[in-house]
Design a protein around this motif. Structure first.
Motif, short mmCIF file in Angstrom:
data_model
loop_
_atom_site.label_atom_id
_atom_site.label_comp_id
_atom_site.label_asym_id
_atom_site.label_seq_id
_atom_site.Cartn_x
_atom_site.Cartn_y
_atom_site.Cartn_z
N VAL A 17 0.84 -1.19 0.00
CA VAL A 17 0.00 0.00 0.00
C VAL A 17 0.88 1.25 0.00
O VAL A 17 1.70 1.45 0.89
CB VAL A 17 -0.93 0.03 1.22
N SER A 18 0.72 2.07 -1.03
CA SER A 18 1.42 3.34 -1.12
C SER A 18 0.40 4.46 -0.93
O SER A 18 -0.69 4.40 -1.48
CB SER A 18 2.09 3.46 -2.49
N ALA A 19 0.76 5.47 -0.13
CA ALA A 19 -0.18 6.56 0.18
C ALA A 19 0.52 7.91 0.04
O ALA A 19 0.66 8.65 1.01
CB ALA A 19 -0.75 6.38 1.59
N ASP A 20 0.95 8.22 -1.18
CA ASP A 20 1.66 9.48 -1.45
C ASP A 20 0.64 10.61 -1.69
O ASP A 20 0.58 11.19 -2.77
CB ASP A 20 2.58 9.32 -2.66
N ILE A 21 -0.11 10.92 -0.67
CA ILE A 21 -1.23 11.85 -0.82
C ILE A 21 -0.73 13.29 -0.88
O ILE A 21 0.07 13.73 -0.04
CB ILE A 21 -2.21 11.68 0.35
N GLY A 22 -1.20 14.03 -1.89
CA GLY A 22 -0.87 15.43 -2.03
C GLY A 22 0.49 15.71 -2.61
O GLY A 22 0.86 16.87 -2.78
N MET A 23 1.25 14.69 -2.95
CA MET A 23 2.63 14.88 -3.39
C MET A 23 2.74 15.12 -4.89
O MET A 23 3.74 15.63 -5.36
CB MET A 23 3.47 13.69 -2.96
#
Length: 319
Positions: free
Chosen positions: A202-208
């Motif tokens: 699970v990758s969660a690069d939110i807002g990047m």
């Protein structure tokens, strides 16, 4: 052949040796590792240790917070190229928001090799000579070992820094609903072994606005990548195709729905993992990313504005 002086950080959290080797494989490369002290006083370093006339290009891959304090000197460095993996912070609510734009406005002749496609496009629209060169992974360290995967759902990495607050919140929300394991490991073999235990990463690069390096590393190790969707333009630039070589989601409900489907269709999950692995092995090994860095140096650089009298004098005197 181009003669490149490549200045990099001596102490860096991510091991990028293979990237530097990938660059050196395609140019005459003088690779130097600069300490924090040397990065903090580039004027002295160049005065004492660099003969500028020997090089066709000077490439910086240094700490941004050191660079922004030395603009008056850096703008005198000819044929300057900046390799940058953190410019996404320019458009992110953090202490560096807007500061990359300001820095590059002060260095109008510099070319910036930017690891996000959309970030590069935004910088170009602001007048920066930005070129998209994506992140990748260390192909000599990370690979699919073919081991049994005893962790169904996992994330490996940091959530403690304030800049990762949205990542942390998303991962914690997922963990409340699914058996997600969030772990830290040391670099090297321990990291390799952990990635090879995980079925769905699970990758969660939110807002990047771009995909962090862990996405490529997980795919290389044969995980099914569940990645927070960075948008059509970024995906197209990288060759990312939802439900073909990775799984994209925008919220936890969507992640759960796709995960439930893949649990009932293990063959589909295996095909996605295999396609993702094939993609990154072909296009995102550091050997290939190094080659792309060199390709990005080929076009002529911008002509630097003429230096004033005092700048020329200080450059000549090395002070």
């Amino acid at each position: 052949m181009m003669k490149v002086l490549l200045l990099v950080q001596k102490e860096q959290r991510v091991i990028l040796d293979r990237l530097y080797e990938g660059i050196a494989a395609h140019v005459d490369c003088d690779l130097r590792w600069l300490s924090d002290e040397e990065q903090a006083d580039l004027r002295r370093y160049f005065r004492d240790k660099v003969e500028l006339s020997r090089y066709t290009h000077i490439v910086f891959f240094l700490r941004f917070k050191k660079e922004i304090r030395q603009v008056s000197f850096i703008r005198t460095v000819p044929n300057l190229v900046i390799l940058e993996h953190d410019a996404w912070q320019n458009y992110f609510p953090c202490k560096y928001q807007g500061k990359f734009s300001a820095h590059y406005r002060n260095l109008p002749a510099a070319r910036v090799l930017c690891s996000g496609f959309q970030v590069a496009e935004r910088l170009k629209a602001e007048g920066t000579d930005a070129v998209f060169v994506p992140k990748g992974y260390d192909q000599t360290l990370l690979r699919n070992l073919g081991n049994p995967r005893d962790i169904e759902l996992g994330f490996v990495g940091s959530t403690k820094s304030g800049i990762y607050s949205e990542r942390k919140a998303m991962l914690e929300d997922i963990a409340r609903r699914e058996p997600l394991q969030i772990v830290r490991t040391r670099s090297g073999d321990e990291y390799l072994q952990m990635l090879n235990r995980i079925r769905f990463f699970v990758s969660a690069d939110i807002g990047m606005g771009e995909y962090m390096i862990k996405n490529f590393e997980a795919m290389a190790c044969g995980c099914v990548l569940l990645a927070y969707d960075q948008g059509e333009a970024e995906n197209r630039a990288l060759g990312f195709e939802d439900m073909h070589n990775l799984v994209l989601y925008r919220n936890v409900d969507e992640l759960q729905a796709k995960l439930a489907m893949l649990r009932t269709q293990p063959d589909l999950a295996s095909r996605i993992a295999a396609a993702g692995q094939a993609l990154v092995e072909r296009d995102y090994a550091f050997s290939r990313i190094g080659e792309r860095c060199v390709e990005a140096l080929q076009a002529p650089l911008r002509v630097a504005p003429a230096l004033g009298f005092w700048a020329r004098l200080r450059l000549r005197l090395g002070v």
